[in-house]
Design a protein around this motif. Structure first.
Motif, PDB file in Angstrom:
ATOM      1  N   THR A 144      41.172  39.666  30.296  1.00 52.92           N
ATOM      2  CA  THR A 144      41.186  38.534  31.226  1.00 52.92           C
ATOM      3  C   THR A 144      39.883  38.482  32.012  1.00 52.92           C
ATOM      4  O   THR A 144      39.196  39.498  32.199  1.00 52.92           O
ATOM      5  N   LEU A 145      39.555  37.279  32.481  1.00 51.64           N
ATOM      6  CA  LEU A 145      38.318  37.058  33.221  1.00 51.64           C
ATOM      7  C   LEU A 145      38.511  35.900  34.166  1.00 51.64           C
ATOM      8  O   LEU A 145      39.193  34.921  33.842  1.00 51.64           O
ATOM      9  N   TYR A 146      37.905  36.000  35.348  1.00 50.73           N
ATOM     10  CA  TYR A 146      37.760  34.798  36.165  1.00 50.73           C
ATOM     11  C   TYR A 146      36.369  34.797  36.782  1.00 50.73           C
ATOM     12  O   TYR A 146      35.740  35.834  36.980  1.00 50.73           O
ATOM     13  N   LEU A 147      35.902  33.610  37.088  1.00 56.92           N
ATOM     14  CA  LEU A 147      34.572  33.425  37.647  1.00 56.92           C
ATOM     15  C   LEU A 147      34.603  32.235  38.592  1.00 56.92           C
ATOM     16  O   LEU A 147      35.148  31.176  38.258  1.00 56.92           O
TER      17      LEU A 147
ATOM     18  N   PHE B 109      30.828  35.103  41.885  1.00 56.90           N
ATOM     19  CA  PHE B 109      31.509  36.387  41.765  1.00 56.90           C
ATOM     20  C   PHE B 109      32.653  36.239  40.778  1.00 56.90           C
ATOM     21  O   PHE B 109      33.146  35.140  40.517  1.00 56.90           O
ATOM     22  N   GLY B 110      33.083  37.354  40.216  1.00 61.35           N
ATOM     23  CA  GLY B 110      34.168  37.375  39.258  1.00 61.35           C
ATOM     24  C   GLY B 110      34.323  38.773  38.712  1.00 61.35           C
ATOM     25  O   GLY B 110      33.686  39.726  39.177  1.00 61.35           O
ATOM     26  N   LYS B 111      35.116  38.903  37.667  1.00 59.10           N
ATOM     27  CA  LYS B 111      35.326  40.213  37.057  1.00 59.10           C
ATOM     28  C   LYS B 111      36.127  40.050  35.784  1.00 59.10           C
ATOM     29  O   LYS B 111      36.623  38.953  35.486  1.00 59.10           O
ATOM     30  N   VAL B 112      36.277  41.124  35.040  1.00 56.32           N
ATOM     31  CA  VAL B 112      37.191  41.186  33.905  1.00 56.32           C
ATOM     32  C   VAL B 112      38.209  42.275  34.193  1.00 56.32           C
ATOM     33  O   VAL B 112      37.986  43.160  35.027  1.00 56.32           O
TER      34      VAL B 112
ATOM     35  N   SER C 226      42.735  41.557  42.010  1.00 61.74           N
ATOM     36  CA  SER C 226      42.448  42.445  43.125  1.00 61.74           C
ATOM     37  C   SER C 226      40.996  42.219  43.548  1.00 61.74           C
ATOM     38  O   SER C 226      40.170  41.730  42.774  1.00 61.74           O
ATOM     39  N   LEU C 227      40.675  42.579  44.778  1.00 56.90           N
ATOM     40  CA  LEU C 227      39.320  42.362  45.289  1.00 56.90           C
ATOM     41  C   LEU C 227      38.401  43.548  45.047  1.00 56.90           C
ATOM     42  O   LEU C 227      37.274  43.577  45.548  1.00 56.90           O
TER      43      LEU C 227
ATOM     44  N   PRO D 215      29.378  40.286  41.602  1.00 63.51           N
ATOM     45  CA  PRO D 215      28.667  39.117  42.119  1.00 63.51           C
ATOM     46  C   PRO D 215      27.238  39.052  41.590  1.00 63.51           C
ATOM     47  O   PRO D 215      26.673  40.047  41.107  1.00 63.51           O
ATOM     48  N   SER D 216      26.650  37.886  41.686  1.00 64.89           N
ATOM     49  CA  SER D 216      25.217  37.741  41.445  1.00 64.89           C
ATOM     50  C   SER D 216      24.727  36.517  42.204  1.00 64.89           C
ATOM     51  O   SER D 216      25.511  35.662  42.627  1.00 64.89           O
ATOM     52  N   ALA D 217      23.427  36.447  42.379  1.00 62.90           N
ATOM     53  CA  ALA D 217      22.804  35.329  43.082  1.00 62.90           C
ATOM     54  C   ALA D 217      21.429  35.097  42.493  1.00 62.90           C
ATOM     55  O   ALA D 217      20.820  36.006  41.899  1.00 62.90           O
ATOM     56  N   GLY D 218      20.945  33.891  42.648  1.00 61.87           N
ATOM     57  CA  GLY D 218      19.626  33.580  42.123  1.00 61.87           C
ATOM     58  C   GLY D 218      19.331  32.099  42.251  1.00 61.87           C
ATOM     59  O   GLY D 218      19.976  31.375  43.014  1.00 61.87           O
ATOM     60  N   GLY D 219      18.399  31.650  41.504  1.00 66.62           N
ATOM     61  CA  GLY D 219      18.014  30.240  41.539  1.00 66.62           C
ATOM     62  C   GLY D 219      16.838  30.000  40.635  1.00 66.62           C
ATOM     63  O   GLY D 219      16.403  30.890  39.891  1.00 66.62           O
TER      64      GLY D 219
END
Length: 370
Positions: A288-291, A312-315, A324-325, A330-334
């Motif tokens: 499973t995955l969410y983003l 942010f997300g996870k598998v 669960s938290l 996470p990631s960030a950019g541009g």
């Protein structure tokens, strides 16, 4: 970075007029003869991702000008490309997208053949960087969808999926060499699916307003020749809101769940240039995955824009672990965007992203990530 700059210059000066036009974009040209049935476009292809390094090749697109969707002015077309990368990967795509009944019916096909050396870290949300191993795989992937329009912006239909993965080489002593991971000696995914989507975006490649709600349920079974029986459910929700004349906020919520015993090729893959920039595509994989990701886009000139994103997300192996938290990724950019042509809403995108545990990536391609 200097290499990327030179690639951008090449794109700006050698690209033909219709380069990069998204397969779903609109053809609007006063020079097109109304009696003309076909339009042919040759397309040079140049891109960069962490998974491929530099990629280059050629493509061609044939537009069937008499077969179009009158409700959003999208034109039937057949797209073909041939790609090689500096990582010794080879990819062929054949993508027909045909409208019938003035847009009331839509046939969407995608055939992909590829030789793709890749990397694997194991299954799970906390696989260490030290697990990294290389493997080679040859794949043939066919997806055929047929949808019916349900006014005003809904579409419903069915699809057939066939994916054949031949793992040709693995690292001695690595995780895949043990044979304990399903798909390590190859896999076949074969079955049917159901598709439902609502699409009110004003543009597919670089939308500035509208919404997308897409849900897809797939069923792979040994009855249809698959090596494993399992089910997959995907939900993709996106919205685009203007904040003033030149500013746009884009938001996406993506979920994928696999139920049963899929091979690792059929699991949810976290990372890549579209869903989780800053992570290698497949750096984390599981059932499973969410983003959740958001991006601010500012068009400071008619053909120039900058963007910044966060996600942010996870598998996880199951729903309880997934939501669960703990151990979020996470990631960030541009990055920077440039509109190739004044008359076509097609953009070149150069992004950089940084994740956790040393993950990072540079992405150069066409149109927005989502």
């Amino acid at each position: 970075m200097n290499n990327l700059f030179y690639i951008l210059l090449i794109c700006f000066f050698i690209v033909p007029k219709s380069f990069g036009q998204n397969k779903d974009d609109v053809i609007k040209s006063d020079t097109i003869n109304k009696n003309k049935k076909f339009q042919f476009v040759a397309i040079p292809i140049i891109f960069y991702t962490p998974e491929t390094s530099f990629g280059f090749g050629a493509g061609a697109q044939v537009f069937l000008l008499k077969q179009k969707n009158i409700y959003n002015d999208r034109v039937s077309n057949v797209f073909v490309d041939f790609i090689m990368t500096s990582n010794k990967q080879f990819i062929v795509d054949i993508i027909p997208q045909i409208y019938f009944g003035k847009g009331d019916y839509f046939l969407d096909m995608n055939f992909k053949w590829k030789i793709f050396p890749n990397n694997f870290w194991g299954i799970g949300n906390n696989t260490p960087n030290s697990n990294e191993e290389a493997y080679d795989m040859t794949s043939q992937i066919l997806k055929v969808s047929f949808l019916k329009r349900l006014p005003p912006s809904l579409n419903f239909g069915f699809e057939y999926i066939y994916e054949n993965y031949d793992v040709t080489e693995v690292e001695e002593g690595g995780l895949l060499s043990t044979g304990d991971i399903k798909g390590s000696d190859g896999a076949v995914i074969s079955g049917f699916g159901v598709i439902f989507n609502l699409d009110s975006r004003n543009n597919v490649g670089s939308p500035t307003s509208g919404h997308l709600l897409k849900m897809n349920a797939q069923f792979s079974s040994e009855l249809f020749g698959a090596t494993e029986t399992y089910n997959k459910f995907i939900a993709d929700l996106r919205t685009y809101q203007k904040l003033g004349e030149n500013s746009i906020i884009a938001l996406q919520l993506y979920y994928e769940g696999n139920y049963g015993n899929p091979p690792f090729q059929g699991l949810a893959w976290y990372g890549g240039g579209n869903q989780a920039r800053g992570y290698y595509q497949g750096r984390y994989i599981d059932k499973t995955l969410y983003l959740i990701q958001g991006e601010y886009r500012y068009r400071f000139k008619p053909r120039w824009a900058i963007a910044g994103y966060g996600l942010f997300g996870k598998v996880a192996n199951d729903q309880k672990q997934l939501f669960s938290l703990n151990d979020l990724k996470p990631s960030a950019g541009g990055g920077l965007r440039f509109k190739l042509l004044k008359t076509q809403d097609t953009w070149v995108r150069l992004d950089a992203g940084i994740g956790v545990d040393g993950s990072h990536g540079i992405y150069f391609g066409i149109n927005e990530a989502f």
